[in-house]
Design an enzyme around this catalytic site. Structure first.
Site, PDB file in Angstrom:
ATOM      1  N   GLU A  65      22.306 -17.286  11.739  1.00  0.00           N
ATOM      2  CA  GLU A  65      23.212 -16.895  12.830  1.00  0.00           C
ATOM      3  C   GLU A  65      24.634 -17.420  12.647  1.00  0.00           C
ATOM      4  OE1 GLU A  65      21.261 -17.898  16.523  1.00  0.00           O
ATOM      5  OE2 GLU A  65      19.559 -16.609  16.096  1.00  0.00           O
ATOM      6  N   GLU A  74      11.857 -12.046  12.218  1.00  0.00           N
ATOM      7  CA  GLU A  74      11.446 -12.516  13.556  1.00  0.00           C
ATOM      8  C   GLU A  74      11.098 -11.339  14.463  1.00  0.00           C
ATOM      9  OE1 GLU A  74      14.262 -15.346  15.178  1.00  0.00           O
ATOM     10  OE2 GLU A  74      14.744 -16.140  13.208  1.00  0.00           O
TER      11      GLU A  74
END
Ligand code: GLA
Length: 393
Positions: free
Chosen positions: A180, A292
């Site tokens: 991220e 994910e």
């Protein structure tokens, strides 16, 4: 075709008996009409729950990609149904928490290896591969690692990565080196998230280089990934592409790109394929992982994520069947499409069963059901749809 309830059947039999009795004792000259007694109809019962055969999920995709699940040590006790499912159906695991820096290195010079080691042992005892997640993430960076001059921070980060990656060298097939690091701001002048790591580097993205270089030195055979969310949206993806292009141009060792893919029932399979195809077209030879995956049953507006307003109301225990069906079809289409995309060699679900998913708490507390097994650990229509092309949920 006519169907009979048990009550109808009783009526028919009684009626037939009356006709027969009438025929015997009624004194009529006309012969009684023939009576057909329908065969017994079994009482209606709910369809039997789908149970995959041993290893069916991982085996179905064995020539395409690893099939992974995120799992935590609290799910590893002897009675754990989640652990049994993972041991049976998955070929890869990711630690949900235990391989992040705040858990492994809560204070400088102190390592807490036990939780990560437990997951590693579980994986190795069951012949399961391990994805490492995540060496650098702004949410789980311990304060001690971020304090000091950029040079001091660089040394601390590189020491940490050397120690962690060396400990599991040869036992982890890919690490999310940075997680991220891309900004969500579509109007930003550069693609980088302004995070605690950005600040600790001295107001730049040098920490990304430091991390990849240290990881490569510690385990030259491990695949090094940059991982992020919202890659199903063109803006975020464009910024991610810009960063990977820059890393490659400067020979920073990045081998792969992870798409988190926290999506919802309003998403489309095409969005997932666009993300993968764009990257495949941009970067020849870069491997891709779905890292994910989960499909929320709520299609919330952006405000639900930014300030928790406008979120869809909690379904509680009554999630509509139509939503569970839509979810099943979306899961089926995604797995079917990913099979044909050669750069994808690992697909991980962010959890095993609905009860344990982080989406019961994020972005608000609400009953969610984003995974392939339900709260009772029964396989959901989504798993059956993924595994059986003839199944209509
Ligand atoms: C991000 C992280 C994951 C996990 C989820 C929420 O996607 O990459 O490690 O923390 O948030 O559970």
């Amino acid at each position: 075709m006519l169907t009979f309830t048990p009550r109808d059947r009783l009526k028919l039999i009684a009626g037939g008996a009356a006709v027969l009795l009438g025929g015997c004792g009624g004194g009529s000259n006309s012969s009684p009409p023939p009576v057909t007694i329908p065969p017994p109809v079994p009482p209606t019962s709910p369809p039997a729950a789908f149970i995959p055969t041993a290893g069916q999920f991982k085996d179905s995709f064995a020539t395409n990609f690893q099939v992974g699940a995120a799992i935590q040590t609290s799910q590893l006790n002897a009675e754990s149904e989640a652990a049994a499912i993972v041991a049976d159906q998955f070929s890869s695991i990711t630690a949900e928490f235990e391989m992040k820096p705040d858990i492994i290195a809560p204070s400088e010079g102190t390592y807490n290896w036990d939780p990560a080691d437990q997951l590693m042992d579980f994986a190795e005892n069951n012949g399961i591969a391990v994805r490492g997640h995540a060496l650098v993430w702004h949410v789980t960076a311990p304060d001690w690692m971020l304090s000091g001059t950029p040079d001091e921070v660089k040394t601390k980060l590189q020491t940490y990565i050397a120690d962690v990656v060396t400990r599991y060298r040869g036992r982890i097939y890919a690490w999310d080196v940075v997680n991220e690091v891309i900004t969500d701001d579509d109007s930003a002048a550069d693609p980088y998230r302004r995070s605690n790591w950005w600040a600790a580097s001295g107001g730049n993205a040098d920490y990304i280089d430091w991390a990849f270089e240290a990881a490569r030195t510690a385990d030259p055979g491990c695949r090094l990934h940059i991982n992020d969310y919202s890659t199903e949206f063109a803006g975020k993806r464009r910024r991610l592409i810009e960063v990977v292009r820059d890393l490659q141009n400067r020979n920073i060792p990045v081998d792969g790109l992870g798409h988190q893919m926290h999506i919802n029932v309003g998403s489309t399979a095409q969005q997932v394929f666009d993300a993968v195809d764009d990257i495949e077209n941009e970067f020849m030879g870069l491997e891709q992982h779905i890292t994910e995956l989960d499909i929320s049953v709520y299609s919330d507006p952006g405000s639900c994520f930014s300030n928790q307003t406008g979120c869809q109301a909690d379904y509680g225990a009554n999630i509509p069947e139509s939503i569970i069906r839509d979810q099943a079809l979306l899961y089926r289409d995604i797995f079917e499409g990913l099979k044909t995309r050669m750069s994808v060699n690992s697909v991980t679900l962010w959890g095993v069963d609905d009860g344990q998913s982080w989406l019961n708490r994020f972005p608000v507390n609400r009953t969610n059901a984003p995974l392939l097994w339900d709260r009772e650990f029964e396989a959901k229509p989504a798993l059956q749809a993924i595994l059986d092309p003839n199944f209509t949920p």
